[in-house]
Motif scaffolding. Structure first.
Motif, short mmCIF file in Angstrom:
data_model
loop_
_atom_site.label_atom_id
_atom_site.label_comp_id
_atom_site.label_asym_id
_atom_site.label_seq_id
_atom_site.Cartn_x
_atom_site.Cartn_y
_atom_site.Cartn_z
N GLU A 61 -3.51 -2.10 13.89
CA GLU A 61 -3.27 -1.06 14.90
C GLU A 61 -1.87 -0.44 14.78
OE1 GLU A 61 -5.75 0.00 16.76
OE2 GLU A 61 -7.04 -1.57 15.93
N ILE A 62 -1.05 -0.94 13.88
CA ILE A 62 0.33 -0.47 13.73
C ILE A 62 0.38 0.49 12.53
CG2 ILE A 62 2.73 -1.14 13.38
CD1 ILE A 62 1.88 -3.95 14.52
N LYS A 63 0.49 1.76 12.81
CA LYS A 63 0.41 2.82 11.79
C LYS A 63 1.39 2.58 10.63
CE LYS A 63 0.75 7.80 11.27
NZ LYS A 63 1.02 9.08 11.90
N GLU A 64 2.58 2.12 10.93
CA GLU A 64 3.62 1.94 9.91
C GLU A 64 3.28 0.83 8.90
OE1 GLU A 64 4.81 3.95 13.35
OE2 GLU A 64 4.33 1.82 13.31
N ARG A 65 2.31 0.02 9.19
CA ARG A 65 1.94 -1.08 8.29
C ARG A 65 0.96 -0.64 7.20
NH1 ARG A 65 3.36 -5.61 11.71
NH2 ARG A 65 5.44 -4.95 12.32
N TRP A 66 0.43 0.58 7.29
CA TRP A 66 -0.53 1.09 6.31
C TRP A 66 0.20 1.89 5.23
CZ3 TRP A 66 -5.54 -0.33 6.40
CH2 TRP A 66 -6.04 -0.87 7.59
N LEU A 79 -2.60 -2.83 3.67
CA LEU A 79 -2.06 -3.17 4.98
C LEU A 79 -1.06 -4.29 4.78
CD1 LEU A 79 -2.13 -2.94 8.10
CD2 LEU A 79 -4.01 -4.61 8.06
N LYS A 80 0.11 -4.13 5.38
CA LYS A 80 1.17 -5.13 5.26
C LYS A 80 1.46 -5.75 6.62
CE LYS A 80 3.42 -3.29 1.19
NZ LYS A 80 4.70 -3.06 0.54
N ALA A 81 1.89 -6.98 6.59
CA ALA A 81 2.32 -7.69 7.80
C ALA A 81 3.76 -7.30 8.11
CB ALA A 81 2.21 -9.20 7.58
N GLY A 82 4.26 -7.81 9.20
CA GLY A 82 5.63 -7.53 9.61
C GLY A 82 6.67 -7.97 8.60
#
Length: 100
Positions: A61-66, A79-82
């Protein structure tokens, strides 16, 4: 194709399976028709796989992770984790327009 057709579903929109050949556990994020949207790496245990699946649920759900990438002339969505580690990847496509 190895990620398609599995029925074990620990969470809505996901399928899990075990690969006998390499003795690793996997998951796939699927659409309503069961088509694979994102796929995991192999994990040595069910617990590790389930942790990876949970990370995808949290981060999707976090756009910046794509991110869209190109490797060897093929295009992927990842997709990346924090911690900036890749946690899921789309199937490869010949052009980026096909990703969406």
């Amino acid at each position: 194709s190895a990620y398609k057709g599995h029925t074990e579903s620990p969470a809505e929109g996901f399928r899990t399976f075990y690969n006998e050949n390499n003795k690793e556990y996997y998951f796939a994020m699927v659409d309503n028709d069961g088509d694979v949207l994102m796929r995991s790496e192999g994990y040595p245990t069910v617990a590790a796989r389930d942790n990876g699946l949970q990370s995808v649920q949290t981060n999707r759900e976090i756009k910046e992770r794509w991110k869209v990438i190109e490797e060897g002339g093929l295009h992927y969505v990842i997709l990346k984790a924090g911690n900036h580690q890749e946690i899921a990847r789309s199937c490869p496509y010949k052009d980026s327009a096909a990703l969406f």
